[in-house]
Design a protein around this motif. Structure first.
Motif, PDB file in Angstrom:
ATOM      1  N   THR A   1       0.858  -1.183   0.000  1.00  0.00           N
ATOM      2  CA  THR A   1       0.000   0.000   0.000  1.00  0.00           C
ATOM      3  C   THR A   1       0.890   1.227   0.000  1.00  0.00           C
ATOM      4  O   THR A   1       2.122   1.134   0.080  1.00  0.00           O
ATOM      5  CB  THR A   1      -0.914   0.024   1.230  1.00  0.00           C
ATOM      6  OG1 THR A   1      -0.103   0.290   2.410  1.00  0.00           O
ATOM      7  CG2 THR A   1      -1.630  -1.316   1.420  1.00  0.00           C
ATOM      8  N   ALA A   2       0.275   2.402  -0.042  1.00  0.00           N
ATOM      9  CA  ALA A   2       1.046   3.640  -0.024  1.00  0.00           C
ATOM     10  C   ALA A   2       1.782   3.832   1.299  1.00  0.00           C
ATOM     11  O   ALA A   2       2.697   4.654   1.388  1.00  0.00           O
ATOM     12  CB  ALA A   2       0.134   4.831  -0.296  1.00  0.00           C
ATOM     13  N   ALA A   3       1.408   3.093   2.328  1.00  0.00           N
ATOM     14  CA  ALA A   3       2.077   3.188   3.626  1.00  0.00           C
ATOM     15  C   ALA A   3       3.299   2.286   3.712  1.00  0.00           C
ATOM     16  O   ALA A   3       3.978   2.276   4.739  1.00  0.00           O
ATOM     17  CB  ALA A   3       1.099   2.837   4.747  1.00  0.00           C
ATOM     18  N   ASP A   4       3.599   1.538   2.652  1.00  0.00           N
ATOM     19  CA  ASP A   4       4.700   0.581   2.675  1.00  0.00           C
ATOM     20  C   ASP A   4       5.873   1.053   1.825  1.00  0.00           C
ATOM     21  O   ASP A   4       5.697   1.774   0.830  1.00  0.00           O
ATOM     22  CB  ASP A   4       4.239  -0.772   2.122  1.00  0.00           C
ATOM     23  CG  ASP A   4       3.178  -1.422   2.982  1.00  0.00           C
ATOM     24  OD1 ASP A   4       3.376  -1.469   4.210  1.00  0.00           O
ATOM     25  OD2 ASP A   4       2.157  -1.876   2.428  1.00  0.00           O
TER      26      ASP A   4
ATOM     27  N   PRO B   1       1.882   1.486  -4.856  1.00  0.00           N
ATOM     28  CA  PRO B   1       1.340   2.851  -4.882  1.00  0.00           C
ATOM     29  C   PRO B   1       2.187   3.800  -4.048  1.00  0.00           C
ATOM     30  O   PRO B   1       2.797   3.401  -3.053  1.00  0.00           O
ATOM     31  CB  PRO B   1      -0.063   2.685  -4.287  1.00  0.00           C
ATOM     32  CG  PRO B   1       0.017   1.434  -3.461  1.00  0.00           C
ATOM     33  CD  PRO B   1       1.005   0.542  -4.148  1.00  0.00           C
ATOM     34  N   LEU B   2       2.243   5.044  -4.486  1.00  0.00           N
ATOM     35  CA  LEU B   2       3.039   6.060  -3.796  1.00  0.00           C
ATOM     36  C   LEU B   2       2.164   6.896  -2.866  1.00  0.00           C
ATOM     37  O   LEU B   2       0.976   7.113  -3.125  1.00  0.00           O
ATOM     38  CB  LEU B   2       3.718   6.990  -4.809  1.00  0.00           C
ATOM     39  CG  LEU B   2       4.628   6.344  -5.847  1.00  0.00           C
ATOM     40  CD1 LEU B   2       5.263   7.419  -6.720  1.00  0.00           C
ATOM     41  CD2 LEU B   2       5.692   5.470  -5.194  1.00  0.00           C
TER      42      LEU B   2
ATOM     43  N   PRO C   1       0.369  13.303  -2.678  1.00  0.00           N
ATOM     44  CA  PRO C   1      -0.714  14.234  -2.324  1.00  0.00           C
ATOM     45  C   PRO C   1      -1.746  14.346  -3.447  1.00  0.00           C
ATOM     46  O   PRO C   1      -1.389  14.451  -4.620  1.00  0.00           O
ATOM     47  CB  PRO C   1       0.019  15.564  -2.116  1.00  0.00           C
ATOM     48  CG  PRO C   1       1.441  15.182  -1.830  1.00  0.00           C
ATOM     49  CD  PRO C   1       1.692  13.944  -2.632  1.00  0.00           C
ATOM     50  N   VAL C   2      -3.017  14.312  -3.074  1.00  0.00           N
ATOM     51  CA  VAL C   2      -4.071  14.322  -4.075  1.00  0.00           C
ATOM     52  C   VAL C   2      -4.092  15.625  -4.863  1.00  0.00           C
ATOM     53  O   VAL C   2      -4.532  15.655  -6.027  1.00  0.00           O
ATOM     54  CB  VAL C   2      -5.438  14.070  -3.392  1.00  0.00           C
ATOM     55  CG1 VAL C   2      -5.836  15.266  -2.526  1.00  0.00           C
ATOM     56  CG2 VAL C   2      -6.509  13.744  -4.420  1.00  0.00           C
ATOM     57  N   ASP C   3      -3.591  16.721  -4.270  1.00  0.00           N
ATOM     58  CA  ASP C   3      -3.636  18.013  -4.951  1.00  0.00           C
ATOM     59  C   ASP C   3      -2.335  18.356  -5.663  1.00  0.00           C
ATOM     60  O   ASP C   3      -2.166  19.469  -6.158  1.00  0.00           O
ATOM     61  CB  ASP C   3      -3.987  19.117  -3.947  1.00  0.00           C
ATOM     62  CG  ASP C   3      -3.005  19.187  -2.780  1.00  0.00           C
ATOM     63  OD1 ASP C   3      -2.137  18.288  -2.664  1.00  0.00           O
ATOM     64  OD2 ASP C   3      -3.107  20.133  -1.977  1.00  0.00           O
ATOM     65  N   GLU C   4      -1.389  17.418  -5.736  1.00  0.00           N
ATOM     66  CA  GLU C   4      -0.117  17.684  -6.421  1.00  0.00           C
ATOM     67  C   GLU C   4      -0.148  17.049  -7.810  1.00  0.00           C
ATOM     68  O   GLU C   4      -0.463  15.865  -7.946  1.00  0.00           O
ATOM     69  CB  GLU C   4       1.050  17.111  -5.616  1.00  0.00           C
ATOM     70  CG  GLU C   4       2.411  17.377  -6.258  1.00  0.00           C
ATOM     71  CD  GLU C   4       3.561  16.867  -5.394  1.00  0.00           C
ATOM     72  OE1 GLU C   4       4.547  16.352  -5.961  1.00  0.00           O
ATOM     73  OE2 GLU C   4       3.457  16.980  -4.147  1.00  0.00           O
ATOM     74  N   PRO C   5       0.193  17.807  -8.850  1.00  0.00           N
ATOM     75  CA  PRO C   5       0.167  17.241 -10.204  1.00  0.00           C
ATOM     76  C   PRO C   5       1.093  16.033 -10.327  1.00  0.00           C
ATOM     77  O   PRO C   5       2.168  15.994  -9.728  1.00  0.00           O
ATOM     78  CB  PRO C   5       0.660  18.399 -11.082  1.00  0.00           C
ATOM     79  CG  PRO C   5       0.391  19.630 -10.277  1.00  0.00           C
ATOM     80  CD  PRO C   5       0.570  19.233  -8.839  1.00  0.00           C
TER      81      PRO C   5
ATOM     82  N   VAL D   1      -4.421  11.446   0.103  1.00  0.00           N
ATOM     83  CA  VAL D   1      -3.491  10.758  -0.799  1.00  0.00           C
ATOM     84  C   VAL D   1      -4.205  10.368  -2.086  1.00  0.00           C
ATOM     85  O   VAL D   1      -5.352   9.908  -2.062  1.00  0.00           O
ATOM     86  CB  VAL D   1      -2.908   9.493  -0.112  1.00  0.00           C
ATOM     87  CG1 VAL D   1      -1.999   8.732  -1.061  1.00  0.00           C
ATOM     88  CG2 VAL D   1      -2.160   9.896   1.151  1.00  0.00           C
ATOM     89  N   ARG D   2      -3.505  10.544  -3.191  1.00  0.00           N
ATOM     90  CA  ARG D   2      -4.046  10.140  -4.490  1.00  0.00           C
ATOM     91  C   ARG D   2      -4.235   8.634  -4.520  1.00  0.00           C
ATOM     92  O   ARG D   2      -3.360   7.877  -4.092  1.00  0.00           O
ATOM     93  CB  ARG D   2      -3.095  10.581  -5.596  1.00  0.00           C
ATOM     94  CG  ARG D   2      -3.644  10.370  -6.989  1.00  0.00           C
ATOM     95  CD  ARG D   2      -2.637  10.811  -8.036  1.00  0.00           C
ATOM     96  NE  ARG D   2      -3.245  10.740  -9.359  1.00  0.00           N
ATOM     97  CZ  ARG D   2      -3.372  11.762 -10.193  1.00  0.00           C
ATOM     98  NH1 ARG D   2      -2.933  12.962  -9.829  1.00  0.00           N
ATOM     99  NH2 ARG D   2      -3.925  11.603 -11.381  1.00  0.00           N
ATOM    100  N   GLU D   3      -5.375   8.174  -5.040  1.00  0.00           N
ATOM    101  CA  GLU D   3      -5.666   6.741  -5.040  1.00  0.00           C
ATOM    102  C   GLU D   3      -4.849   5.990  -6.079  1.00  0.00           C
ATOM    103  O   GLU D   3      -4.443   4.848  -5.848  1.00  0.00           O
ATOM    104  CB  GLU D   3      -7.162   6.516  -5.289  1.00  0.00           C
ATOM    105  CG  GLU D   3      -8.044   6.969  -4.137  1.00  0.00           C
ATOM    106  CD  GLU D   3      -9.488   6.598  -4.350  1.00  0.00           C
ATOM    107  OE1 GLU D   3      -9.802   5.976  -5.392  1.00  0.00           O
ATOM    108  OE2 GLU D   3     -10.327   6.937  -3.481  1.00  0.00           O
TER     109      GLU D   3
END
Length: 331
Positions: free
Chosen positions: A37-40, A46-47, A50-54, A175-177
């Motif tokens: 997961t993004a926490a690993d 997955p990284l 941030p959901v608002d970062e391009p 976090v971006r999905e």
């Protein structure tokens, strides 16, 4: 699950004291297929983005189309091949069902034209949390490394175009999905999702980087022994952080920072395999006997990445500033 490198067959620095001050610690990442997961910390997972970062893109490879593959198709092909090689069959018959054969053959060997809306998005390759690798070199105030690449060839050495990002994990909110749709140049450029099992080991320079007298004395000592310095005692194979360059098909040259001229040092090694026929002594102790290993995917190639014709790619960093551009070398 731990992955443990066997002890080296001999303490080479005790036999050749000139090597002792050249010892470097590297972190073997030991990627192994899993569901990160993004926490690993992971390869191909997955990284924590941030959901608002391009999402970053590659300006060198843009639409309206590119010849390559959809990652979902490549992953489906891998599932088909894994199941096909695992099922029993009569000798001389196809290991795939007719429908599976149609799908695999339909992907072809060179890819297909796929639409791309502007510059191609980068592919997540590696994420490392400092909690898992405390020795991770990083800018002050950061604790997370993220590596992405454009899988299409860059430069004369035909390597992927790599981007590095350092972050402070605790400052990231939503976090971006998932990343945007990506086109991959070839199957060997798409990392299989793997969890990391970091382990610190000691390395010494490849023979190419030693003084001639020391290199010749080590070579004479190697004769009639079941192991050798280059394959068993110097540079560890596999994905790793730090350590030495594994100079193989080319002689070493000084890699200098383009901004300040400082001598750069190996930071990240992306390897086509975790060991091979020449470096089998580095195979983790937990690896099962050959008869118990799957035919596909092969256990010494957990990430399913191949650099060039089975080489390695090393990313070098400037010791003076993380803001100075990195360099990439295929070895």
């Amino acid at each position: 699950m731990s992955r443990t490198t066997p002890s080296r067959p001999v303490d080479i620095a005790a036999l050749f004291p000139e090597l002792a001050p050249l010892a470097r610690t590297t972190v073997r990442l030991h990627p192994w297929p899993g569901a990160p997961t993004a926490a690993d910390s992971s390869v191909g997972g997955p990284l924590l983005w941030p959901v608002d970062e391009p999402w970053p893109t590659c300006p060198e490879h843009t639409g309206p189309w590119l010849v390559g593959y959809n990652p979902d198709d490549l992953r489906k092909q891998r599932r088909i091949l894994t199941e096909g090689w695992a099922r029993p069959r009569t000798p001389g018959t196809d290991f795939l069902t007719p429908d599976e054969r149609v799908f695999v053959d339909g992907l072809g060997y060179t890819g297909v034209r796929l639409p791309v809306d502007g510059p191609v998005p980068l592919l997540p390759v590696l994420q490392v949390y400092a909690r898992d690798v405390p020795s991770l070199p990083r800018p002050p105030g950061t604790d997370l490394l993220q590596v992405l690449w454009c899988s299409f060839e860059h430069g004369e050495d035909c390597m992927p175009g790599v981007q590095l990002r350092w972050r402070s994990a605790e400052t990231i909110g939503a976090v971006r999905e998932a990343p945007p749709p990506v086109v991959v140049s070839e199957d060997e450029a798409l990392p299989e999702p793997c969890l990391l099992h970091p382990e610190m080991v000691v390395e010494y320079p490849a023979p190419h980087e030693l003084e001639e007298d020391l290199r010749e004395r080590i070579h004479a000592w190697e004769e009639d022994r079941p192991y050798d310095y280059h394959s068993d005692l110097a540079v560890a194979p596999g994905w790793k952080l730090g350590g030495w360059g594994n100079w193989s098909f080319c002689d070493p040259w000084p890699i200098l920072c383009q901004d300040c001229g400082s001598t750069m040092r190996p930071f990240l090694t992306v390897d086509s395999s975790e060991w091979d026929g020449g470096t089998g002594s580095w195979r983790p102790q937990e690896e099962p006997p050959p008869a118990e290993r799957p035919l596909y995917p092969r256990s010494h190639e957990p990430t399913m990445i191949s650099i060039g014709r089975g080489y390695t790619m090393q990313v070098y960093l400037c010791p003076e500033s993380f803001d100075h551009p990195h360099q990439q070398v295929m070895q």
